[in-house]
Design an enzyme around this catalytic site. Structure first.
Site: not given
Ligand code: PNS
Length: 162
Positions: A17, A41, A94, A132
């Site tokens: 990040h 979440k 990514r 993450s």
């Protein structure tokens, strides 16, 4: 004034990040790092903890004249982006596997709000496998996180576990 929103869960912020934010600083005058408040979440860190960690680690990165701000948002990202008078949304890609989901989001966001552009940025190859989700998994199973997350994040994760 070019203002971008860099949205995400940041649970926790990773070096990937930070790499994207540093790169984004070459393109934008201001980047708002916007943490999604997602009541569905179960997070590792609360919004306040994530905000505090982000604020602290952002002080350690090269951002030139680019202003960096940390905020949290609920609801539609594009509504938030318009309210902040942003021109763009920054997302890191990514690998090809990220692309499909990111493309869907970018096109949906464009349909909802044509005035906001999504800018995809590639992190350094070193971080191309860092997420993450994996960071949390590796940590919970006792793996080393050196170089993947800022040391402050490692410390906070260890404090959480003990
Ligand atoms: O770090 P993440 O979890 O991959 O970030 C996902 C995020 C926050 C960018 C995405 O879930 C989002 O924008 N949520 C806000 C709700 C919204 O606008 N949904 C429509 C997206 S097309």
């Amino acid at each position: 004034m070019r203002r971008a929103i860099y949205p995400g869960s940041f649970d926790p912020v990773t070096n990937g990040h930070l790499d994207i934010i540093e790169r984004g600083c070459k393109l934008f005058d201001e980047i708002i790092i916007a943490i999604l408040v997602n009541p569905d979440k179960q997070p590792f860190f609360t919004i306040e903890e994530r905000r505090e960690m982000l604020q602290e680690v952002l002080e350690t990165i090269a951002h030139g004249k680019c202003m960096l701000r940390v905020d949290a948002f609920e609801g539609l990202l594009v509504h938030y982006a318009v309210a902040q008078e942003a021109n763009a949304i920054v997302r890191g890609i990514r690998a090809i596997s990220d692309y499909e989901y990111e493309l869907q989001m970018a096109l949906m966001n464009r349909r909802l709000e044509p005035s906001i552009e999504t800018v995809f940025m590639m992190p350094a190859e070193t971080y191309s496998y860092v997420s993450s989700r994996l960071v949390k998994e590796v940590f919970m199973l006792g793996g080393e996180l050196d170089g993947l997350v800022p040391s402050l994040v490692q410390t906070r994760m260890k404090e959480r576990k003990s």
